[in-house]
Design an enzyme around this catalytic site. Structure first.
Site, PDB file in Angstrom:
ATOM      1  N   HIS A 176       0.897  -1.264   0.092  1.00  0.00           N
ATOM      2  CA  HIS A 176       0.148  -0.033  -0.035  1.00  0.00           C
ATOM      3  C   HIS A 176       0.696   1.163   0.086  1.00  0.00           C
ATOM      4  CE1 HIS A 176      -3.626   2.260   0.009  1.00  0.00           C
ATOM      5  NE2 HIS A 176      -4.304   1.242   0.862  1.00  0.00           N
ATOM      6  N   ASP A 383      -8.523  -8.285 -17.203  1.00  0.00           N
ATOM      7  CA  ASP A 383      -8.905  -9.326 -18.135  1.00  0.00           C
ATOM      8  C   ASP A 383      -7.449  -9.928 -18.614  1.00  0.00           C
ATOM      9  OD1 ASP A 383      -9.698 -11.191 -20.310  1.00  0.00           O
ATOM     10  OD2 ASP A 383     -10.747  -9.890 -21.551  1.00  0.00           O
TER      11      ASP A 383
END
EC number: 2.3.1.-
Length: 439
Positions: A176, A383
């Protein structure tokens, strides 16, 4: 004779450090104040479940999932080369920075693990909760295990686990300190673009950390403390589109046709349901906290390409009695009023005018609910050539911080899914019942 139970054992096939496929810069890079904020020093974990594509498999098209993703990862790291580096402390400033050491021959690189399971995804219920396979078997953990000091320096780890049906799970552990949610999803999307045969990444990444404010004397509050905090129970709730539209219609009717978002409706309902289930005294002060994207306030073109931390924590304060007895429409109004404060409040923080208040502080105080909206981050659109994920599983290791995460439902059906860990075990049924009640 009963059929034998499917074998769910995960076999690790290989592990390696993936480096950028072409030479990259090696100069260290500065991190922003928000990147360096103490709670960012964690690897955010998630599982991304992809169904098989029988037509693709039958045609023998392209590489297998692990090879396709590994190859695309190396190509993406040419432009996202800081992700192949390591976190380090600057000798000059004493502040955290990225040591861009990920090139071939350097001591960096992205850990990439390939694994396989002899069962089908449907045999493990597509990794719906409770997980039929331990999350740690599906997340990238190099062996031998790094020491705590070594792991704290890592920025990105990836594991691709293929199932007998041809489906697969991609497990990420992402620092993060280097990327927020939209930034991590942007990188994953870039890998997917290349895995599908793209010649180059459509949206070029931008480091741009100087655009993020570094307020003089900015307050940093205490870290969340597990000692004395209650253990909170996991609960996932699928929400239909009809449910969402019911409350949207109520809001429109009460406001002369105004519109509200699914996020506002569901978080209002969750905050109210949790407040009722927790049975707080009506005078108890309670808080709702949620991150808002600050890119439009700071960066040109809305921050296209920027993948560092760029958000602000908004807080809505009230009393338990007010939230518990209000209509959902009125709770939505409270949330919308809080969201309107973003430009002015962020500007005050950036100017160092918050008077000793740390807006980014995360607390384990049971009276505070922390909510996140994962539906807009971009994870659900990634994807690699097999279509977008059937679902995304956010993982948390902190069962003492009350959280509620909004994600897209399985296989992009209409509606939403709430992943919650926000009430004690004895209050889960009451919370669930309040959530499903539309009266």
């Amino acid at each position: 004779m009963a059929a034998a139970a499917p074998d769910k054992a995960v076999e690790r096939l290989s592990q390696k450090l993936v480096h950028p496929s072409s030479p990259t810069p090696s100069a260290p890079l500065r991190l922003s104040w928000l990147d360096r904020y103490p709670t960012q020093m964690a690897l955010i974990e998630s599982l991304h479940v992809f169904k098989p594509d029988p037509a693709r498999d039958a045609a023998g098209q392209g590489l297998a999932p692990a090879r396709a993703i590994e190859t695309a990862l190396a190509r993406a790291l040419v432009e996202y080369y800081p992700l192949a580096g390591r976190l380090a402390v600057s000798r000059d400033s004493g502040e955290l920075q990225v040591d861009c050491c990920g090139g071939a021959g350097g001591h960096g690189g992205v850990w990439f693990i390939e694994a396989a399971v002899p069962c089908r995804l449907e045999d493990v219920d597509y990794l719906e909760y409770p997980l039929a396979i331990s999350k740690d078997e599906l997340l990238p953990h190099p062996r031998p295990r790094p020491t705590r000091d070594e792991e704290d320096k890592l920025i990105l780890l990836v594991q691709v686990t293929t199932f007998a049906c041809g489906g697969f799970v991609v497990g990420f552990r992402f620092s993060h300190a280097v990327a927020d949610g939209p930034g991590a999803a942007q990188f994953m999307g870039a890998v997917g673009e290349l895995a599908r045969g793209g010649e180059r990444i459509t949206v070029a990444p931008s480091w741009g950390r100087d655009a993020v404010p570094d307020p003089a004397g900015a307050m940093v509050g205490a870290l969340p403390e597990p000692a004395g905090a209650s253990r909170l129970e996991y609960l996932a709730i699928d929400i239909s589109a009809d449910y969402i539209n019911h409350f949207k219609s109520q809001f429109a009717a009460a406001t002369g046709g105004a519109r509200c978002s699914a996020f506002e409706v569901l978080i209002a309902k969750a905050w109210q349901s949790r407040t009722r289930a927790a049975a707080f005294d009506p005078s108890t002060p309670i808080n709702l906290s949620f991150a808002m994207n600050a890119r439009p306030l700071l960066l040109p073109r809305g921050g296209a390409g920027f993948y560092g931390n760029c958000y602000y924590i908004m807080r809505v304060a009230s009393t338990a009695g007010r939230v518990a007895t209000a209509s959902v429409t009125d709770v939505v109004r409270m949330i919308r009023e809080g969201k309107k404060r973003l430009p002015s409040e962020f500007a005050r923080w950036a100017a160092g005018e918050m008077a000793g208040v740390d807006p980014y502080q995360i607390t384990s105080d049971y009276r505070t609910l922390l909510v996140s909206d994962w539906t807009r981050l971009g994870f659900a659109e990634v994807d690699y050539g097999w279509g977008p994920p059937g679902h995304v599983v956010p993982l948390t290791n902190l069962d003492y911080i009350a959280t509620c995460i909004l994600v897209k439902p399985w296989a992009h059906k209409p509606g939403a899914r709430l992943i919650t860990q926000c009430v004690t075990p004895d209050r889960v049924t009451a919370f669930h019942d309040a959530m499903v009640d539309i009266n």
